[in-house]
Design an enzyme around this catalytic site. Sequence first.
Site, PDB file in Angstrom:
ATOM      1  N   LYS A   1      -5.845  -1.997  -6.193  1.00 27.54           N
ATOM      2  CA  LYS A   1      -5.848  -0.924  -7.205  1.00 27.54           C
ATOM      3  C   LYS A   1      -7.006  -1.051  -8.188  1.00 27.54           C
ATOM      4  O   LYS A   1      -7.507  -0.049  -8.689  1.00 27.54           O
ATOM      5  CB  LYS A   1      -4.499  -0.842  -7.921  1.00 27.54           C
TER       6      LYS A   1
ATOM      7  N   ARG B   1      -7.403 -19.223  -7.774  1.00 25.74           N
ATOM      8  CA  ARG B   1      -6.744 -19.092  -9.065  1.00 25.74           C
ATOM      9  C   ARG B   1      -5.460 -19.899  -9.006  1.00 25.74           C
ATOM     10  O   ARG B   1      -4.812 -19.958  -7.956  1.00 25.74           O
ATOM     11  CB  ARG B   1      -6.386 -17.632  -9.351  1.00 25.74           C
TER      12      ARG B   1
ATOM     13  N   ARG C   1       6.046 -13.410  -7.551  1.00 29.76           N
ATOM     14  CA  ARG C   1       5.371 -12.228  -8.064  1.00 29.76           C
ATOM     15  C   ARG C   1       5.788 -10.973  -7.296  1.00 29.76           C
ATOM     16  O   ARG C   1       6.045  -9.924  -7.881  1.00 29.76           O
ATOM     17  CB  ARG C   1       3.858 -12.423  -7.932  1.00 29.76           C
TER      18      ARG C   1
ATOM     19  N   ARG D   1       5.989  -1.437 -17.570  1.00 28.96           N
ATOM     20  CA  ARG D   1       6.688  -2.436 -16.765  1.00 28.96           C
ATOM     21  C   ARG D   1       8.173  -2.181 -16.639  1.00 28.96           C
ATOM     22  O   ARG D   1       8.843  -2.810 -15.831  1.00 28.96           O
ATOM     23  CB  ARG D   1       6.497  -3.812 -17.390  1.00 28.96           C
TER      24      ARG D   1
ATOM     25  N   ARG E   1      -8.289 -15.214  -1.550  1.00 27.22           N
ATOM     26  CA  ARG E   1      -9.141 -15.015  -2.727  1.00 27.22           C
ATOM     27  C   ARG E   1      -9.731 -16.323  -3.221  1.00 27.22           C
ATOM     28  O   ARG E   1      -9.055 -17.332  -3.266  1.00 27.22           O
ATOM     29  CB  ARG E   1      -8.329 -14.402  -3.876  1.00 27.22           C
TER      30      ARG E   1
END
Length: 225
Positions: free
Chosen positions: A14, A156, A167, A89, A123
């Site tokens: 996104k 990360r 998540r 949220r 990533r």
Amino acid sequence: MHKYVIMGVQGCGKGTQAKLLEEDFDLAHISVGDIFRWNIQTHTKLGARIKRLISSGGLVSDDIVEEIVQRRLRQHDWNYGFVLDGFPRNNRQAEFFLESYDIDAVIRMVVPDAVVRERVLARRLCSQCGLDYNLIYLRPKVEDACDVCGGKLVQRADDNQKALTERLQTYHTKTAPVINLFRRKELIVEVDGTKAIDVIQNEIRTALRLPAYSPEEVRASAAKR
Ligand SMILES: [Zn+2]
């Protein structure tokens, strides 16, 4: 004035889509994740608070996120509109937000969890200059080293299986009611996030009745990286 919300689990792409809209229509891309990262990198008080929460396995509370977004929107530097990423949220925030800002559409990027996992675990980030890499589609020339500065590439801290599972779960349980609320208001535009970047962008633009996106611009913006 164009006012959009973009939704999708972390790693759905996104950010890339929001940036393309930002560039062509002079919109402000307001990303909660980017604001978090900026605060952590520049060692603000808020950054320290966020870092503490994340490293102890917690999540940044909805109230903090709301405060950050309200503060950001009050800067009123979005003359042509905004693409909001990472907010609202929950239903209370969504209701309030819809009353305060006249939202044109909510873009929802749909990507299967398995694809998100694959992308996120690939990533990498340069530990020196912060440039992003991805072992699937944006590989460094030399393994584990940054093309630009030679710095070591790292993951990360929260890009691991366990954190990712949490998540994804949190995302699905928390955003489902928000999506339903937006759907009832007929604001949702759904796109398949597994397609090519320019294809997705054009599907979004068609749905939002915006001028089409030309592939030359994809190459130009890729060259700028
Ligand atoms: Zn680097």
